[in-house]
Design an enzyme around this catalytic site. Structure first.
Site, short mmCIF file in Angstrom:
data_model
loop_
_atom_site.label_atom_id
_atom_site.label_comp_id
_atom_site.label_asym_id
_atom_site.label_seq_id
_atom_site.Cartn_x
_atom_site.Cartn_y
_atom_site.Cartn_z
N ASP A 82 0.89 -1.20 0.14
CA ASP A 82 -0.06 -0.07 -0.04
C ASP A 82 0.62 1.14 0.05
OD1 ASP A 82 -2.30 1.59 0.03
OD2 ASP A 82 -2.68 1.14 2.04
N LYS A 83 0.36 2.48 -0.39
CA LYS A 83 0.74 3.72 -0.24
C LYS A 83 -0.12 4.55 0.55
CE LYS A 83 -0.79 6.77 -2.25
NZ LYS A 83 -1.30 8.25 -2.21
N HIS A 84 0.77 5.51 1.42
CA HIS A 84 -0.12 6.37 1.90
C HIS A 84 0.36 7.77 1.90
CE1 HIS A 84 -3.11 7.87 5.00
NE2 HIS A 84 -2.01 8.31 5.62
N SER A 85 -0.46 8.83 1.75
CA SER A 85 0.02 10.37 1.56
C SER A 85 -0.42 11.07 3.04
CB SER A 85 -0.64 10.84 0.27
OG SER A 85 -0.53 12.19 0.51
N THR A 122 -9.12 10.77 -0.42
CA THR A 122 -9.57 9.81 -1.62
C THR A 122 -10.96 9.45 -1.60
OG1 THR A 122 -7.00 8.94 -1.30
CG2 THR A 122 -8.62 7.53 -2.28
N ARG A 170 -7.11 15.16 20.58
CA ARG A 170 -5.91 15.93 20.20
C ARG A 170 -6.76 17.14 19.39
NH1 ARG A 170 -2.90 12.41 16.23
NH2 ARG A 170 -1.66 14.24 15.82
N SER A 185 -0.42 7.93 14.93
CA SER A 185 -1.71 7.83 14.49
C SER A 185 -1.79 7.36 12.70
CB SER A 185 -2.22 9.33 14.37
OG SER A 185 -3.40 9.65 13.67
N LYS A 189 -2.79 2.93 12.14
CA LYS A 189 -3.88 2.46 11.13
C LYS A 189 -3.39 1.96 9.85
CE LYS A 189 -5.51 6.78 10.71
NZ LYS A 189 -5.22 8.21 11.61
N LYS A 190 -2.27 2.30 9.29
CA LYS A 190 -1.74 1.68 8.00
C LYS A 190 -1.34 0.34 8.46
CE LYS A 190 -2.93 3.52 4.92
NZ LYS A 190 -3.53 3.16 3.59
N1 URA Z 1 -3.38 12.16 9.74
C1 URA Z 1 -3.44 11.34 10.69
O1 URA Z 1 -3.81 10.13 10.50
N2 URA Z 1 -3.33 11.28 11.84
C2 URA Z 1 -2.43 12.46 12.32
O2 URA Z 1 -2.06 12.84 13.40
C3 URA Z 1 -2.05 13.48 11.25
C4 URA Z 1 -2.67 13.35 9.88
#
Ligand code: URA
Length: 446
Positions: A82-85, A122, A170, A185, A189-190
């Site tokens: 996967d890729k995450h931006s 996305t 936060r 964070s 998730k990733k």
């Molecule tokens: N994107 C996220 O998922 N978490 C953060 O803390 C900042 C950007």
């Protein structure tokens, strides 16, 4: 250990043990930590920071706070990539990259997000396609992952639930901008996607999540390091966000640009070039290519064969969209009722874009949210955005506004015009500023 003892240690600047961090994160996930305790944890971490070991522990605990995807039953023949931006403006890379990697033999369980602040999301772009369901049943997600190789969907409630609660706190306690909290964070998730390798596209420049380039470099290095230590080989690519990546910014408009690229109608664009660079890194990380040249050769062949467009169409159909997206102009909303050029006051060469201002203009047109839960107008946004180094005149616009009304177009035109600065000096920024490769991918000893 009592939660208040963990808080006292963090308040006093001590490094927390992995066990203490895990206990606190699990208490966030199972609701046994109160909002005030979560707020205190976020503030103490914001003020005192975390060591790398603590950041790894926070990331792993966030990942493990809910379910971690398990593909064993699916018997997938290729690697899970996967890729995450970190988020950009006019940045629809995922729409092309997911099916492109799938066409090269990868499986891409791409769990994506919505627009945040001035950046696009996305899921918002994909929802511009009639019927597209970003929350499919688990069986649909798994079938697509196996048969098509890619499924771009939203986060289910049981994936990294601790992050959801911590992020909400936060957001209202002025503690978003904390490096360890951001890293845990994003990666928590990733990494719950249980990947064989990850490519992180960390945006750098005036439109990036962190406006300061030094902080962005530290973010990229920390993400790559923490992900590797948490067991997921990760390449971090610092890609430019001093100008929009695509020529357009806005949900349905960006989808149209992506379809043109996947169909082979647009062969020369920064969006395609960066997507290819990220895809090369992913294929190398997933051991689907033996060299950059090999990766590029495979990618060109798959794009030219039409396989990428076809996989995108099959994914869309599998998620409730039309079965004939490539031929069906009605699958996307009709263009916005007002489409209007924004012309420069004098001819000149574009020297700088204020990318954040362009992103906010799209939000103001209705293409993003001012408050969580706001409805989105998928038709609106900008296209024909002039790139840095491009000359504009009475006939060549700075951008074209797609608006729901003439009043909106008039209101935003000045804002868009002011987002461009003119000058003869300076070269356009590089597309990629730096690539931080995982030593296990390059074969080096860490
Ligand atoms: N994107 C996220 O998922 N978490 C953060 O803390 C900042 C950007």
């Amino acid at each position: 250990m009592l939660l208040q003892d963990i808080l006292a240690a963090k308040r006093d600047g001590q490094a927390l043990s992995s066990e203490a961090i895990r206990q606190f994160v699990m208490a966030i996930a199972d609701d046994s930590a109160g909002q005030e305790q979560i707020g205190a944890f976020a503030m103490a971490t914001y003020l005192n920071g975390m060591t790398l070991d603590e950041t790894v522990a926070l990331t792993e605990a966030t990942r493990d706070s809910g379910s971690v995807l398990d593909y064993r039953q699916l018997d997938l023949p290729g690697p899970i990539l996967d890729k995450h931006s970190t988020g950009g403006v006019g940045d629809p890379v995922s729409l092309i990259l997911g099916p492109w990697l799938a066409a090269c033999g990868a499986h891409v369980p791409m769990i994506s997000g919505r627009g945040l602040g001035h950046t696009g999301g996305t899921l918002d772009k994909l929802e511009a396609i009639a019927g597209y369901d970003v929350t499919p049943r688990r069986t649909t997600f798994e079938r697509l992952l196996k048969d098509v190789g890619v499924a771009i969907v939203g986060q289910s409630g049981d994936l990294a639930p601790a992050d959801k609660r911590l992020y909400a706190v936060r957001d209202v306690t002025a503690t978003v901008a904390s490096l360890p909290l951001i890293v845990a964070s994003i990666l928590g998730k990733k990494l719950a996607e249980n990947l064989d390798a990850l490519v992180m596209d960390v945006k750098i420049g005036n439109g990036a999540f962190m406006a300061n380039d030094d902080e962005t470099r530290t973010l990229a290095a920390t993400i790559a390091d923490v992900a590797r230590r948490a067991g997921t080989p990760t390449t971090a690519v610092l890609s430019d966000m001093n100008q929009t990546l695509a020529e357009s910014a806005g949900n349905a408009i960006e989808v149209r640009e992506c379809l043109a690229i996947m169909r082979g109608e647009q062969r020369d664009s920064r969006l395609l070039t960066l997507t290819r660079r990220l895809a090369v890194e992913a294929l190398l990380a997933g051991r689907l290519a033996t060299s950059k040249e090999d990766a590029e050769r495979q990618l060109e062949a798959r794009l030219a064969s039409g396989d990428v467009a076809e996989r995108f169409e099959r994914m869309v159909a599998g998620l409730g969209g039309p079965t004939d997206l490539l031929e069906n102009a009605g699958a996307l909303p009709a263009p916005a009722p007002v489409i209007q050029d924004v012309l420069a006051e004098h001819p000149g060469r574009v020297a700088r874009q204020d990318v954040k201002a362009l992103g906010m203009a799209v939000v103001e047109l209705g293409g993003g949210r001012r408050r969580a839960g706001d409805a989105i107008d998928h038709r609106v946004g900008l296209d024909a955005i002039a790139a840095i180094g491009q000359t504009v005149d009475r006939h060549t616009p700075l951008a074209r506004i797609h608006a729901a009304s003439q009043a909106d177009a008039d209101r935003l035109a000045a804002r868009v015009r002011e987002a461009f600065t003119f000058g003869d000096e300076g070269t356009p920024p590089p597309l990629v500023h730096e690539t931080l490769c995982d030593p296990s991918i390059t074969g080096e000893t860490p």
